[in-house]
Design a protein around this motif. Structure first.
Motif, short mmCIF file in Angstrom:
data_model
loop_
_atom_site.label_atom_id
_atom_site.label_comp_id
_atom_site.label_asym_id
_atom_site.label_seq_id
_atom_site.Cartn_x
_atom_site.Cartn_y
_atom_site.Cartn_z
N ARG A 193 38.54 35.29 46.48
CA ARG A 193 37.27 34.77 45.96
C ARG A 193 36.86 33.53 46.75
NH1 ARG A 193 37.48 33.47 39.82
NH2 ARG A 193 37.77 35.74 39.80
N ARG A 194 35.57 33.48 47.10
CA ARG A 194 35.05 32.33 47.83
C ARG A 194 33.83 31.80 47.10
NH1 ARG A 194 35.51 29.85 52.65
NH2 ARG A 194 33.68 28.80 53.51
N LEU A 195 33.81 30.48 46.91
CA LEU A 195 32.66 29.84 46.28
C LEU A 195 31.59 29.61 47.33
CD1 LEU A 195 34.44 27.19 44.02
CD2 LEU A 195 33.62 29.47 43.39
N LEU A 196 30.37 30.02 47.01
CA LEU A 196 29.23 29.85 47.90
C LEU A 196 28.24 28.86 47.29
CD1 LEU A 196 28.68 33.62 48.70
CD2 LEU A 196 29.99 31.96 50.05
N ASN A 197 27.20 28.55 47.99
CA ASN A 197 26.16 27.68 47.45
C ASN A 197 25.48 28.38 46.27
OD1 ASN A 197 24.34 25.59 47.16
ND2 ASN A 197 22.90 26.46 48.67
N LYS A 198 25.69 27.85 45.07
CA LYS A 198 25.12 28.39 43.83
C LYS A 198 25.62 29.80 43.51
CE LYS A 198 20.77 25.78 43.97
NZ LYS A 198 19.29 25.87 43.89
N GLY A 199 26.83 30.13 43.98
CA GLY A 199 27.32 31.46 43.66
C GLY A 199 28.75 31.66 44.12
N TRP A 200 29.20 32.90 44.09
CA TRP A 200 30.56 33.25 44.50
C TRP A 200 30.58 34.70 44.98
CZ3 TRP A 200 32.82 37.25 41.71
CH2 TRP A 200 32.22 37.57 40.50
N LEU A 201 31.61 35.03 45.78
CA LEU A 201 31.77 36.37 46.32
C LEU A 201 33.26 36.73 46.27
CD1 LEU A 201 30.17 38.71 47.68
CD2 LEU A 201 30.85 37.73 49.89
N GLU A 202 33.54 37.97 45.86
CA GLU A 202 34.94 38.37 45.70
C GLU A 202 35.16 39.77 46.26
OE1 GLU A 202 37.08 37.49 41.92
OE2 GLU A 202 37.32 39.67 41.80
N LEU A 203 36.23 39.91 47.03
CA LEU A 203 36.65 41.20 47.56
C LEU A 203 38.02 41.51 46.99
CD1 LEU A 203 36.15 43.56 49.57
CD2 LEU A 203 37.37 42.20 51.30
N CYS A 204 38.16 42.71 46.41
CA CYS A 204 39.42 43.03 45.76
C CYS A 204 39.94 44.39 46.22
CB CYS A 204 39.27 43.00 44.24
SG CYS A 204 38.12 44.20 43.56
N ALA A 205 41.26 44.53 46.14
CA ALA A 205 41.92 45.78 46.45
C ALA A 205 43.09 45.94 45.50
CB ALA A 205 42.40 45.80 47.90
N GLY A 206 43.33 47.20 45.10
CA GLY A 206 44.39 47.40 44.12
C GLY A 206 44.94 48.81 44.17
N ALA A 207 45.98 49.00 43.39
CA ALA A 207 46.62 50.31 43.30
C ALA A 207 47.00 50.54 41.85
CB ALA A 207 47.86 50.36 44.19
N GLY A 208 47.00 51.81 41.47
CA GLY A 208 47.33 52.19 40.11
C GLY A 208 47.03 53.67 39.98
N ASN A 209 45.94 53.98 39.35
CA ASN A 209 45.46 55.37 39.29
C ASN A 209 44.62 55.64 40.54
OD1 ASN A 209 44.83 57.93 38.49
ND2 ASN A 209 43.43 57.32 36.85
N GLY A 210 45.27 55.62 41.69
CA GLY A 210 44.57 55.73 42.96
C GLY A 210 44.31 54.36 43.55
N PHE A 211 43.94 54.36 44.83
CA PHE A 211 43.62 53.11 45.52
C PHE A 211 42.25 52.62 45.07
CE2 PHE A 211 41.75 50.88 49.22
CZ PHE A 211 42.64 49.81 49.28
N LEU A 212 42.11 51.30 44.88
CA LEU A 212 40.86 50.70 44.40
C LEU A 212 40.37 49.68 45.40
CD1 LEU A 212 38.85 50.42 41.94
CD2 LEU A 212 40.26 48.48 41.25
N LEU A 213 39.08 49.74 45.72
CA LEU A 213 38.45 48.77 46.60
C LEU A 213 37.16 48.31 45.94
CD1 LEU A 213 38.67 47.40 49.39
CD2 LEU A 213 37.23 49.24 50.30
N GLY A 214 36.96 47.00 45.85
CA GLY A 214 35.78 46.51 45.15
C GLY A 214 35.18 45.28 45.78
N LEU A 215 33.89 45.07 45.48
CA LEU A 215 33.15 43.90 45.93
C LEU A 215 32.34 43.37 44.76
CD1 LEU A 215 32.29 42.09 48.34
CD2 LEU A 215 30.36 43.66 48.67
N LYS A 216 32.49 42.08 44.46
CA LYS A 216 31.78 41.46 43.35
C LYS A 216 31.14 40.17 43.82
CE LYS A 216 35.39 43.04 40.15
NZ LYS A 216 36.40 42.60 39.13
N GLY A 217 30.14 39.74 43.08
CA GLY A 217 29.48 38.49 43.42
C GLY A 217 28.60 38.00 42.30
N GLY A 218 28.21 36.74 42.38
CA GLY A 218 27.34 36.16 41.37
C GLY A 218 26.55 35.02 41.96
N ARG A 219 25.40 34.73 41.35
CA ARG A 219 24.56 33.66 41.86
C ARG A 219 23.73 33.07 40.74
NH1 ARG A 219 22.73 31.61 46.58
NH2 ARG A 219 20.60 30.77 46.64
N THR A 220 23.57 31.76 40.77
CA THR A 220 22.68 31.08 39.84
C THR A 220 21.29 31.03 40.46
OG1 THR A 220 24.50 29.72 39.00
CG2 THR A 220 22.26 28.93 38.58
#
Length: 549
Positions: A193-220
């Protein structure tokens, strides 16, 4: 407002008690008390060198108490946070001079607390353990030859930690395990997770019921508008399953927040939610359109902060059926609380849920009592938390609290051992300096048959409650007689150990001030609790018996 025994273990002076003043004392009362004590303790009033030295100590205390209470600014600080607040420079507190042993002890305590805070801030651990208990056979017909079974239906564990890399970057690691009916599953996700100007961005990867790849973000977007969103790709053996989600949140007013959430994927839904919260209550409503159900929910929480209690009511109705829930949350310590709720609905039946929250960790125990709405199940689900709370409080919490207080008292005694010895010497010095004032007031009262203190004792009573314990009590006849003015003795609601000529003979123990006196040649005895107020003779009574006799 300063207390007589500070929670951090260091005893603080009570300026009000030292000047024998009420908390709401006026400027005239403060000036009068200061002048009265100055006449007793001013060094110029004493001739021999030893008395002068003792008088300088007592006069400096009197002067310091007067300077604080007569200055509105200093008095406001003192009333709020005590003596330490007066020693504050900026945000740092300048402590009293201490011995090397006390400095080392304080350093070790602060270092340990700081290390714990740093660890908490670095990892921010969060966890949840849920154990579902199936106890439906208790309220369902069964063979009389068999006992009803109570089983663990399922169990889930989730945990996450945060590891800051830089001021703007962190790694979040989370995992979960789930087990039900002998089968289990689990997953593990690592996100950057990285904090940006008035927001944030997150890249995630995981394993469990198959491989998981995700991208999330938020902004004010504005001061009242924020947006969050993202996408996940779940790579399974024969397919790739995408999911999209987004939330738009709007600050409707000072206490109200509205949000719209969209989920597109295996279980698509649209949720509209409004939350309103203030110091007295909170109200939350939501409407969900999705698969497989559409429903409306409403939750109300009444906050009873004086009792550290919250009463909760909730209802949910939709295509699945309906559910009503009521419960209570009780704060049991600074970082811990317990929650008990009863859920009644169709087709869920009756469920009793216990939840224990400790900091960011929670332990949840849903107990499924009945698959249908059975009155007996509802009744026992309602009274069980009350009985359990009473049992736990009496058998576990109160003994633990008593032990904690005992340890705290011993720690306070040890921490203040040198200061208490100094206070004892100071009390002796004050009593010595009061001798002339004592003789003058005693003669005046004897001439008019007024208030004469024949004997006053302060300390701890024996187990029988009739006699004072040896070594834990002492004579305070002279200091009490010196507080008599025009045939009246007035004491206020605070520990008497801060009065001139007094000291605390046993920190943490209950103490009594016993006064034997005559008024209008009638002999009386009064026993006064340490923090109890007293007026002698009683108001409107020129010689009748005291209510404390």
């Amino acid at each position: 407002m300063p207390s007589d025994n500070e929670s951090d273990g260091e005893l603080e002076e009570n300026y009000y008690t030292f000047l024998n003043l009420p908390r709401d004392a006026t400027a005239d009362q403060i000036n009068t008390s200061y002048r009265k004590q100055s006449r007793i303790y001013h060094p110029d009033k004493h001739l021999d060198a030893e008395s002068k030295k003792k008088a300088e100590i007592m006069f400096n205390r009197t002067k310091r108490a007067y300077e604080v209470l007569s200055d509105p600014h200093q008095r406001a600080i003192y009333d709020s946070v005590g003596v330490k607040g007066l020693k504050t420079e900026g945000w740092e507190i300048v402590h009293r001079t201490r011995t090397p042993a006390e400095i080392r002890e304080e350093y070790e305590r602060l270092a340990q607390a700081a290390a714990e805070r740093r660890l908490q801030q670095r990892t921010n651990p969060r966890g949840n353990i849920t154990i579902n208990v199936n106890a439906t056979e208790i309220f369902a017909p069964y063979d009389d030859t068999e006992m009803p079974r109570v089983e663990i239906g399922s169990m889930s564990i989730a945990q996450s930690i945060e590891a800051p890399i830089t001021r703007k970057d962190m790694i979040v690691m989370s995992g979960n395990l789930y087990s039900s009916n002998g089968t289990g599953s689990g997953g593990f996700v690592v996100a950057g997770r990285r904090l940006l100007n008035k927001g944030w961005l997150e890249l995630c990867a995981g394993a469990g019921n198959g491989f998981l790849l995700g991208l999330k973000g938020g902004r004010t977007l504005t001061s009242k508008l924020t947006v969050n969103g993202g996408t996940n790709l779940n790579f399974r053996e024969h397919a790739v399953i995408p999911a999209l989600f987004s939330t738009l949140a709007v600050q409707l007013d000072k206490h109200t927040m509205g949000s719209l959430t969209l989920n597109a994927g295996p279980q698509s839904s649209m949720t509209t939610q409004i939350d309103h919260s203030n110091d007295q209550y909170s109200l939350s409503s939501s409407f969900v359109i999705g698969t497989p159900h559409i429903y409306f929910s409403l939750a109300y929480t009444r906050k009873m902060m004086e009792n550290e209690l919250k009463l909760k009511l909730a209802a949910k109705v939709g295509t699945f059926g309906f559910m009503g829930e009521y419960g209570v949350e009780k704060k049991v310590s600074k970082y811990s609380s317990v929650v008990a709720t009863v859920s009644v609905g169709v087709p869920s039946g009756v469920i009793l849920k216990f939840k224990i929250v400790r900091s960011n960790q929670s332990y949840v125990f849903p107990i499924h009592l009945s698959e249908e709405i059975v009155p007996a199940a509802v009744f026992y689900a309602s009274i069980t938390p009350v009985i359990a709370w009473f049992f736990i409080k009496k058998s576990i919490m109160e003994p633990m609290e008593a032990e904690r207080k005992s340890i705290e008292v011993e720690r306070t005694k040890k921490q203040n051992e040198q200061r208490l010895a100094a206070k004892k010497l100071e009390a002796s010095a004050a009593t010595h300096l009061m001798q002339r004032t004592f003789n003058r007031i005693l003669n005046e009262e004897m001439l008019k048959h007024g208030l004469i203190i024949t004997r006053a004792t302060y300390g701890c009573l024996s187990e029988s409650g009739n006699n004072f314990q040896a070594g834990l009590s002492y004579d305070v006849t002279i200091p009490i007689q010196c507080l008599v003015k025009d045939g009246t003795l007035q004491l206020y609601e605070s520990s008497k150990c801060d009065l001139p000529g007094f000291y605390d003979p046993s920190i943490g123990d209950d103490k009594i001030l016993r006064i034997e006196y005559t008024f209008n040649d009638q002999f009386k005895i009064v026993n006064l609790k340490d923090n109890e107020a007293l007026r002698l003779p009683p108001a409107g009574n020129s010689g009748g018996s005291s209510p404390n006799n």
